[in-house]
Design a protein around this motif. Sequence first.
Motif, mmCIF file in Angstrom:
data_model
loop_
_atom_site.group_PDB
_atom_site.id
_atom_site.type_symbol
_atom_site.label_atom_id
_atom_site.label_comp_id
_atom_site.label_asym_id
_atom_site.label_seq_id
_atom_site.Cartn_x
_atom_site.Cartn_y
_atom_site.Cartn_z
ATOM 1 N N GLY A 91 -135.933 -19.463 -61.982
ATOM 2 C CA GLY A 91 -135.049 -19.635 -61.779
ATOM 3 C C GLY A 91 -134.086 -19.688 -63.251
ATOM 4 O O GLY A 91 -133.580 -18.591 -63.447
ATOM 5 N N ARG A 92 -134.650 -20.401 -64.040
ATOM 6 C CA ARG A 92 -133.913 -20.510 -65.516
ATOM 7 C C ARG A 92 -134.613 -19.114 -65.811
ATOM 8 O O ARG A 92 -133.498 -18.193 -66.504
ATOM 9 N N ILE A 93 -135.615 -18.559 -66.316
ATOM 10 C CA ILE A 93 -136.362 -17.224 -66.707
ATOM 11 C C ILE A 93 -135.511 -15.832 -65.700
ATOM 12 O O ILE A 93 -135.316 -15.574 -66.734
ATOM 13 N N VAL A 94 -135.385 -15.889 -64.891
ATOM 14 C CA VAL A 94 -134.439 -15.132 -64.162
ATOM 15 C C VAL A 94 -133.166 -14.730 -64.065
ATOM 16 O O VAL A 94 -132.049 -14.011 -64.968
ATOM 17 N N ALA A 95 -132.075 -16.120 -64.703
ATOM 18 C CA ALA A 95 -131.248 -15.987 -64.609
ATOM 19 C C ALA A 95 -130.546 -15.605 -65.896
ATOM 20 O O ALA A 95 -130.017 -15.122 -66.250
ATOM 21 N N MET A 96 -131.252 -16.579 -66.721
ATOM 22 C CA MET A 96 -131.467 -15.592 -68.700
ATOM 23 C C MET A 96 -131.642 -14.165 -69.084
ATOM 24 O O MET A 96 -131.101 -13.930 -69.748
ATOM 25 N N PHE A 97 -132.657 -13.528 -68.081
ATOM 26 C CA PHE A 97 -132.926 -12.349 -67.806
ATOM 27 C C PHE A 97 -131.871 -11.247 -67.924
ATOM 28 O O PHE A 97 -131.474 -10.711 -68.175
ATOM 29 N N LEU A 98 -131.349 -12.022 -66.318
ATOM 30 C CA LEU A 98 -129.794 -11.628 -66.508
ATOM 31 C C LEU A 98 -128.949 -11.794 -67.476
ATOM 32 O O LEU A 98 -128.295 -10.903 -67.558
ATOM 33 N N LEU A 99 -128.484 -12.281 -67.908
ATOM 34 C CA LEU A 99 -127.514 -13.457 -68.636
ATOM 35 C C LEU A 99 -127.854 -12.246 -69.902
ATOM 36 O O LEU A 99 -127.402 -11.529 -70.892
ATOM 37 N N TYR A 100 -129.103 -12.402 -70.474
ATOM 38 C CA TYR A 100 -129.393 -11.670 -72.555
ATOM 39 C C TYR A 100 -129.835 -9.648 -71.873
ATOM 40 O O TYR A 100 -130.684 -9.070 -72.951
ATOM 41 N N ASN A 101 -129.552 -9.439 -70.989
ATOM 42 C CA ASN A 101 -129.937 -7.990 -70.273
ATOM 43 C C ASN A 101 -129.256 -6.783 -69.646
ATOM 44 O O ASN A 101 -129.326 -6.368 -68.901
ATOM 45 N N PRO A 102 -127.809 -7.372 -69.582
ATOM 46 C CA PRO A 102 -126.756 -7.038 -68.573
ATOM 47 C C PRO A 102 -127.328 -5.587 -68.994
ATOM 48 O O PRO A 102 -126.029 -5.264 -67.684
ATOM 49 N N LEU A 103 -126.909 -4.864 -69.394
ATOM 50 C CA LEU A 103 -127.751 -2.938 -69.787
ATOM 51 C C LEU A 103 -128.115 -2.833 -68.857
ATOM 52 O O LEU A 103 -127.536 -2.610 -68.067
ATOM 53 N N LEU A 104 -129.551 -3.907 -68.242
ATOM 54 C CA LEU A 104 -130.521 -3.077 -67.390
ATOM 55 C C LEU A 104 -129.897 -3.704 -65.744
ATOM 56 O O LEU A 104 -130.395 -2.997 -65.304
ATOM 57 N N THR A 105 -129.487 -4.859 -66.053
ATOM 58 C CA THR A 105 -129.064 -5.630 -64.833
ATOM 59 C C THR A 105 -128.117 -5.468 -64.485
ATOM 60 O O THR A 105 -128.413 -5.991 -62.894
ATOM 61 N N PHE A 106 -127.080 -4.900 -65.622
ATOM 62 C CA PHE A 106 -125.461 -4.559 -64.098
ATOM 63 C C PHE A 106 -125.088 -3.240 -64.179
ATOM 64 O O PHE A 106 -124.835 -2.864 -63.894
ATOM 65 N N VAL A 107 -125.046 -3.072 -65.705
ATOM 66 C CA VAL A 107 -123.858 -1.807 -66.344
ATOM 67 C C VAL A 107 -125.085 -0.412 -65.741
ATOM 68 O O VAL A 107 -124.112 0.096 -65.535
ATOM 69 N N LEU A 108 -126.479 -0.683 -65.701
ATOM 70 C CA LEU A 108 -126.566 0.334 -66.088
ATOM 71 C C LEU A 108 -127.037 1.243 -63.682
ATOM 72 O O LEU A 108 -126.451 1.870 -63.405
ATOM 73 N N PRO A 109 -127.262 -0.179 -63.597
ATOM 74 C CA PRO A 109 -127.581 -0.351 -61.896
ATOM 75 C C PRO A 109 -126.304 0.431 -61.668
ATOM 76 O O PRO A 109 -125.953 0.878 -60.072
ATOM 77 N N GLY A 110 -124.958 -0.472 -61.756
ATOM 78 C CA GLY A 110 -123.776 -0.300 -61.356
ATOM 79 C C GLY A 110 -122.976 1.235 -61.355
ATOM 80 O O GLY A 110 -122.860 1.869 -61.201
ATOM 81 N N PHE A 111 -123.657 2.072 -62.809
ATOM 82 C CA PHE A 111 -123.106 3.271 -63.003
ATOM 83 C C PHE A 111 -124.357 4.206 -61.992
ATOM 84 O O PHE A 111 -123.475 4.588 -61.445
ATOM 85 N N LEU A 112 -124.667 3.957 -61.829
ATOM 86 C CA LEU A 112 -125.768 4.773 -60.539
ATOM 87 C C LEU A 112 -125.689 4.597 -59.514
ATOM 88 O O LEU A 112 -125.226 5.765 -59.169
ATOM 89 N N ILE A 113 -124.783 3.425 -58.747
ATOM 90 C CA ILE A 113 -124.324 2.804 -57.420
ATOM 91 C C ILE A 113 -123.442 3.615 -57.664
ATOM 92 O O ILE A 113 -122.734 4.602 -56.325
ATOM 93 N N MET A 114 -122.788 3.647 -58.324
ATOM 94 C CA MET A 114 -121.225 4.216 -58.779
ATOM 95 C C MET A 114 -121.518 5.888 -58.444
ATOM 96 O O MET A 114 -121.145 5.861 -57.648
ATOM 97 N N LEU A 115 -122.083 7.144 -58.811
ATOM 98 C CA LEU A 115 -122.728 7.870 -59.174
ATOM 99 C C LEU A 115 -122.785 8.233 -57.412
ATOM 100 O O LEU A 115 -122.334 9.299 -57.097
ATOM 101 N N LEU A 116 -124.126 7.860 -56.835
ATOM 102 C CA LEU A 116 -124.540 8.031 -55.737
ATOM 103 C C LEU A 116 -123.293 8.198 -54.701
ATOM 104 O O LEU A 116 -122.848 8.361 -53.628
ATOM 105 N N ALA A 117 -122.262 6.530 -54.824
ATOM 106 C CA ALA A 117 -121.202 6.006 -53.534
ATOM 107 C C ALA A 117 -120.447 7.346 -53.666
ATOM 108 O O ALA A 117 -119.736 7.876 -52.504
#
Length: 409
Positions: free
Chosen positions: A231-257
Amino acid sequence: MSAVPVPRAAPLMKPSAGDLRATIILPAYNEAAGLPTVLADVFSVVGHLPGYEVIVVDDGSTDGTTAIAHTFPARVFRHKANRGKGAAIRTGLSRARGNVIIVMDADATYPASAIPRMVELLETHDLVRCNRRQNTETMPLVNRVGNWLFDRLLTFSHGLDGSDHLSGLYGLRREALLRMKLESEGFDIEAEIGIKARVRGLRVTSFPIEYNARLGDKKLNPWRDGFLILGRIVAMFLLYNPLLTFVLPGFLIMLLALGGAFLLAQSAIITPFFGLDIHSFIVAILGGVASFQLIVFGMAAALYGVEAGYKPASWLVHLSTRPVRLGGALLGFLAVGFAAVYIGALVGRWFAGGAGKFYDTREVVLASTALVFGMQLLSAALFLSIFAGRLERLQKGLPALAPQPELDE
């Protein structure tokens, strides 16, 4: 190693924080069986050396661990209740007075003879980790497999070099460890230290040691604590890699939606197998709004990472530049204004027609979406403006806060 206690003596000196060469922290929970051997081993190695101190943190033991620790010339602190290995290490760190910190498990599995070499290496490195030579007699199969899996996961997700990242014998410069602002309470503390060391670009080295059979009952539960570390490894991956885990997926989902919403805004889509109409259109619009929230959350995670000591990413600095912020705010303002006018026109036309059945549902949903997006753009631009100056200075390697000019009295 001898288990004969060293007679208690007065402390060698009473220095302030940072005056000693090294502090050795021993987190201990019900380690009455192994602690005498560990302390005797430690003092046989460093007891005659100047500038060393030993801290034992009893993490709420019920077997006399504190009493045993007091028979040695160590500084002893005790938690009233068991809080976890990470909490014990943080307590020891808060009391440490050495320029370097050595952390060692108190179960007699690690050789104290490695400590002088660690301290010497810390003169040119920020983190020194001892890699265990594993064998079937001293480490169960499930632990060996778990360590191997976590090493691979840490390398893949966070780019950590080397192996045995969860070793219980390691050392760091005191100032580097304090800047990490550790949060872990349990056995995930080593994963947090390794990840933050990588994020901060610390100089890391390691060397192999022999790993002995532990004395006393084991405290680490492979499954419970394994999931905690994961859980600590995954949580810190989300925290320190927001471009890959949040920003880019959010942008792709927005385009599709929004692409799907645009198609459904023209007319319903009917196939021999399914049909998509107004309800699917509304779901697509909601997906677009939710995806923008994902992007904003990624920005917030990136800013939190900066506060935790991570150098600002170039994409975050670019988004916080004045032209981008002002452009986003202007676009948001125009979207809000256009949407408000268009919604007003639709409602006015409906009233003018006698306020009967409403046929402009799609147009209202699209205009409302534009209104929400506009407000979110305005909020995001304001949010980034708060941190813009700080991000620019950190990107250039300058202090986060500009030095204040001296004033004449």
